[in-house]
Write a protein that holds these residues in place. Structure first.
Motif, PDB file in Angstrom:
ATOM      1  N   HIS A  20      -4.448 -24.144  58.217  1.00  0.00           N
ATOM      2  CA  HIS A  20      -4.115 -23.693  56.858  1.00  0.00           C
ATOM      3  C   HIS A  20      -2.666 -23.217  56.783  1.00  0.00           C
ATOM      4  O   HIS A  20      -1.936 -23.548  55.842  1.00  0.00           O
ATOM      5  N   ASP A  21      -2.240 -22.431  57.781  1.00  0.00           N
ATOM      6  CA  ASP A  21      -0.857 -21.957  57.799  1.00  0.00           C
ATOM      7  C   ASP A  21       0.126 -23.118  57.931  1.00  0.00           C
ATOM      8  O   ASP A  21       1.188 -23.101  57.308  1.00  0.00           O
ATOM      9  N   SER A  22      -0.235 -24.122  58.706  1.00  0.00           N
ATOM     10  CA  SER A  22       0.625 -25.302  58.840  1.00  0.00           C
ATOM     11  C   SER A  22       0.744 -26.041  57.510  1.00  0.00           C
ATOM     12  O   SER A  22       1.822 -26.524  57.152  1.00  0.00           O
ATOM     13  N   MET A  23      -0.357 -26.121  56.783  1.00  0.00           N
ATOM     14  CA  MET A  23      -0.326 -26.766  55.470  1.00  0.00           C
ATOM     15  C   MET A  23       0.542 -25.971  54.493  1.00  0.00           C
ATOM     16  O   MET A  23       1.320 -26.555  53.730  1.00  0.00           O
ATOM     17  N   GLU A  24       0.433 -24.640  54.527  1.00  0.00           N
ATOM     18  CA  GLU A  24       1.277 -23.791  53.672  1.00  0.00           C
ATOM     19  C   GLU A  24       2.749 -23.960  54.050  1.00  0.00           C
ATOM     20  O   GLU A  24       3.610 -24.051  53.181  1.00  0.00           O
ATOM     21  N   LEU A  25       3.038 -23.993  55.345  1.00  0.00           N
ATOM     22  CA  LEU A  25       4.407 -24.159  55.810  1.00  0.00           C
ATOM     23  C   LEU A  25       4.974 -25.507  55.375  1.00  0.00           C
ATOM     24  O   LEU A  25       6.127 -25.594  54.944  1.00  0.00           O
ATOM     25  N   THR A  26       4.166 -26.548  55.459  1.00  0.00           N
ATOM     26  CA  THR A  26       4.597 -27.875  55.020  1.00  0.00           C
ATOM     27  C   THR A  26       4.920 -27.863  53.529  1.00  0.00           C
ATOM     28  O   THR A  26       5.945 -28.401  53.097  1.00  0.00           O
ATOM     29  N   LYS A  27       4.059 -27.218  52.756  1.00  0.00           N
ATOM     30  CA  LYS A  27       4.283 -27.119  51.310  1.00  0.00           C
ATOM     31  C   LYS A  27       5.579 -26.367  51.012  1.00  0.00           C
ATOM     32  O   LYS A  27       6.396 -26.800  50.188  1.00  0.00           O
ATOM     33  N   LEU A  28       5.804 -25.254  51.702  1.00  0.00           N
ATOM     34  CA  LEU A  28       7.024 -24.478  51.491  1.00  0.00           C
ATOM     35  C   LEU A  28       8.263 -25.241  51.943  1.00  0.00           C
ATOM     36  O   LEU A  28       9.318 -25.162  51.295  1.00  0.00           O
ATOM     37  N   ASN A  29       8.149 -25.997  53.047  1.00  0.00           N
ATOM     38  CA  ASN A  29       9.281 -26.808  53.498  1.00  0.00           C
ATOM     39  C   ASN A  29       9.635 -27.878  52.480  1.00  0.00           C
ATOM     40  O   ASN A  29      10.810 -28.146  52.237  1.00  0.00           O
ATOM     41  N   ARG A  30       8.621 -28.493  51.883  1.00  0.00           N
ATOM     42  CA  ARG A  30       8.883 -29.513  50.850  1.00  0.00           C
ATOM     43  C   ARG A  30       9.547 -28.884  49.628  1.00  0.00           C
ATOM     44  O   ARG A  30      10.487 -29.450  49.067  1.00  0.00           O
ATOM     45  N   GLN A  31       9.059 -27.707  49.219  1.00  0.00           N
ATOM     46  CA  GLN A  31       9.680 -27.011  48.090  1.00  0.00           C
ATOM     47  C   GLN A  31      11.129 -26.652  48.414  1.00  0.00           C
ATOM     48  O   GLN A  31      12.022 -26.820  47.579  1.00  0.00           O
ATOM     49  N   ASN A  32      11.354 -26.169  49.630  1.00  0.00           N
ATOM     50  CA  ASN A  32      12.696 -25.804  50.057  1.00  0.00           C
ATOM     51  C   ASN A  32      13.614 -27.018  50.040  1.00  0.00           C
ATOM     52  O   ASN A  32      14.765 -26.938  49.604  1.00  0.00           O
ATOM     53  N   GLN A  33      13.107 -28.151  50.492  1.00  0.00           N
ATOM     54  CA  GLN A  33      13.899 -29.377  50.494  1.00  0.00           C
ATOM     55  C   GLN A  33      14.234 -29.802  49.063  1.00  0.00           C
ATOM     56  O   GLN A  33      15.370 -30.175  48.772  1.00  0.00           O
ATOM     57  N   LEU A  34      13.248 -29.709  48.167  1.00  0.00           N
ATOM     58  CA  LEU A  34      13.508 -30.066  46.761  1.00  0.00           C
ATOM     59  C   LEU A  34      14.528 -29.120  46.124  1.00  0.00           C
ATOM     60  O   LEU A  34      15.415 -29.559  45.390  1.00  0.00           O
ATOM     61  N   PHE A  35      14.424 -27.833  46.423  1.00  0.00           N
ATOM     62  CA  PHE A  35      15.391 -26.872  45.886  1.00  0.00           C
ATOM     63  C   PHE A  35      16.787 -27.140  46.440  1.00  0.00           C
ATOM     64  O   PHE A  35      17.776 -27.080  45.713  1.00  0.00           O
ATOM     65  N   ALA A  36      16.873 -27.461  47.735  1.00  0.00           N
ATOM     66  CA  ALA A  36      18.172 -27.762  48.348  1.00  0.00           C
ATOM     67  C   ALA A  36      18.769 -29.021  47.731  1.00  0.00           C
ATOM     68  O   ALA A  36      19.975 -29.078  47.460  1.00  0.00           O
ATOM     69  N   GLN A  37      17.942 -30.031  47.499  1.00  0.00           N
ATOM     70  CA  GLN A  37      18.443 -31.260  46.871  1.00  0.00           C
ATOM     71  C   GLN A  37      18.908 -30.983  45.448  1.00  0.00           C
ATOM     72  O   GLN A  37      19.951 -31.482  45.019  1.00  0.00           O
ATOM     73  N   GLY A  38      18.134 -30.191  44.708  1.00  0.00           N
ATOM     74  CA  GLY A  38      18.534 -29.833  43.344  1.00  0.00           C
ATOM     75  C   GLY A  38      19.831 -29.055  43.325  1.00  0.00           C
ATOM     76  O   GLY A  38      20.708 -29.289  42.474  1.00  0.00           O
ATOM     77  N   LEU A  39      19.973 -28.138  44.272  1.00  0.00           N
ATOM     78  CA  LEU A  39      21.207 -27.361  44.367  1.00  0.00           C
ATOM     79  C   LEU A  39      22.385 -28.264  44.708  1.00  0.00           C
ATOM     80  O   LEU A  39      23.478 -28.118  44.130  1.00  0.00           O
ATOM     81  N   ALA A  40      22.190 -29.213  45.612  1.00  0.00           N
ATOM     82  CA  ALA A  40      23.264 -30.146  45.980  1.00  0.00           C
ATOM     83  C   ALA A  40      23.673 -30.988  44.776  1.00  0.00           C
ATOM     84  O   ALA A  40      24.873 -31.223  44.553  1.00  0.00           O
ATOM     85  N   ILE A  41      22.697 -31.422  43.995  1.00  0.00           N
ATOM     86  CA  ILE A  41      23.002 -32.213  42.788  1.00  0.00           C
ATOM     87  C   ILE A  41      23.793 -31.371  41.803  1.00  0.00           C
ATOM     88  O   ILE A  41      24.794 -31.831  41.220  1.00  0.00           O
ATOM     89  N   GLN A  42      23.382 -30.111  41.602  1.00  0.00           N
ATOM     90  CA  GLN A  42      24.103 -29.230  40.680  1.00  0.00           C
ATOM     91  C   GLN A  42      25.521 -28.945  41.172  1.00  0.00           C
ATOM     92  O   GLN A  42      26.472 -28.936  40.373  1.00  0.00           O
ATOM     93  N   GLU A  43      25.684 -28.726  42.463  1.00  0.00           N
ATOM     94  CA  GLU A  43      27.024 -28.485  43.014  1.00  0.00           C
ATOM     95  C   GLU A  43      27.902 -29.713  42.834  1.00  0.00           C
ATOM     96  O   GLU A  43      29.098 -29.601  42.527  1.00  0.00           O
ATOM     97  N   ASN A  44      27.337 -30.897  42.995  1.00  0.00           N
ATOM     98  CA  ASN A  44      28.083 -32.135  42.788  1.00  0.00           C
ATOM     99  C   ASN A  44      28.503 -32.263  41.318  1.00  0.00           C
ATOM    100  O   ASN A  44      29.640 -32.666  41.033  1.00  0.00           O
ATOM    101  N   GLU A  45      27.604 -31.939  40.413  1.00  0.00           N
ATOM    102  CA  GLU A  45      27.933 -31.996  38.977  1.00  0.00           C
ATOM    103  C   GLU A  45      29.032 -30.989  38.639  1.00  0.00           C
ATOM    104  O   GLU A  45      29.955 -31.308  37.874  1.00  0.00           O
ATOM    105  N   ILE A  46      28.968 -29.802  39.219  1.00  0.00           N
ATOM    106  CA  ILE A  46      30.003 -28.791  38.970  1.00  0.00           C
ATOM    107  C   ILE A  46      31.349 -29.280  39.495  1.00  0.00           C
ATOM    108  O   ILE A  46      32.385 -29.123  38.835  1.00  0.00           O
ATOM    109  N   ARG A  47      31.343 -29.886  40.692  1.00  0.00           N
ATOM    110  CA  ARG A  47      32.574 -30.431  41.253  1.00  0.00           C
ATOM    111  C   ARG A  47      33.159 -31.506  40.341  1.00  0.00           C
ATOM    112  O   ARG A  47      34.362 -31.548  40.101  1.00  0.00           O
TER     113      ARG A  47
END
Length: 132
Positions: A95-122
């Motif tokens: 169960h903890d591994s499944m939660e960690l996987t879910k959080l890692n995916r969310q973190n990856q999506l947030f990082a990608q969104g942040l990278a896209i926003q930083e690129n747009e700002i640039r």
């Protein structure tokens, strides 16, 4: 069907049960203290409180557990509890591994969104610099 208990095993002694209850009581207080200090989330605290309550009940139902263990085929009843606890922790780890996987995916999506926003700002900064 008559279940014959192993004559060599006589269950927990009163002293062992009292020691066990004291340890569980201290564990219960530790979990409560962690909750009060906000070191443990409420959903996990409930799980640990349930575990503590089950641990308090175990010495009371020990004779029943012994009979079930011998019926299943365990020659040493505490091994049944050991197997159950190991299965519980295996499920909990999954169960903890499944939660960690879910959080890692969310973190990856947030990082990608942040990278896209930083690129747009640039890009906007370079457009503004070109107009000036």
């Amino acid at each position: 069907m008559d279940i014959k208990l192993n004559a060599e095993y006589s269950g927990l002694s009163l002293r062992a049960e009292i020691f066990f209850l004291i340890v569980v009581g201290l564990f219960f207080l530790f979990i409560f203290k962690q909750l009060r200090k906000k070191r443990l989330d409420e959903k996990y605290t409930i799980l640990w409180f349930v575990i503590a309550i089950v641990m308090i009940i175990l010495p009371i139902v020990s004779p029943l557990i012994d009979k079930i263990a011998f019926f299943i085929g365990f020659h040493y009843p505490p091994m049944l509890l050991f197997v159950i606890v190991m299965l519980f922790f295996l499920i909990r780890t999954l169960h903890d591994s499944m939660e960690l996987t879910k959080l890692n995916r969310q973190n990856q999506l947030f990082a990608q969104g942040l990278a896209i926003q930083e690129n747009e700002i640039r890009k906007l900064k370079t457009k503004i610099a070109d107009f000036q």
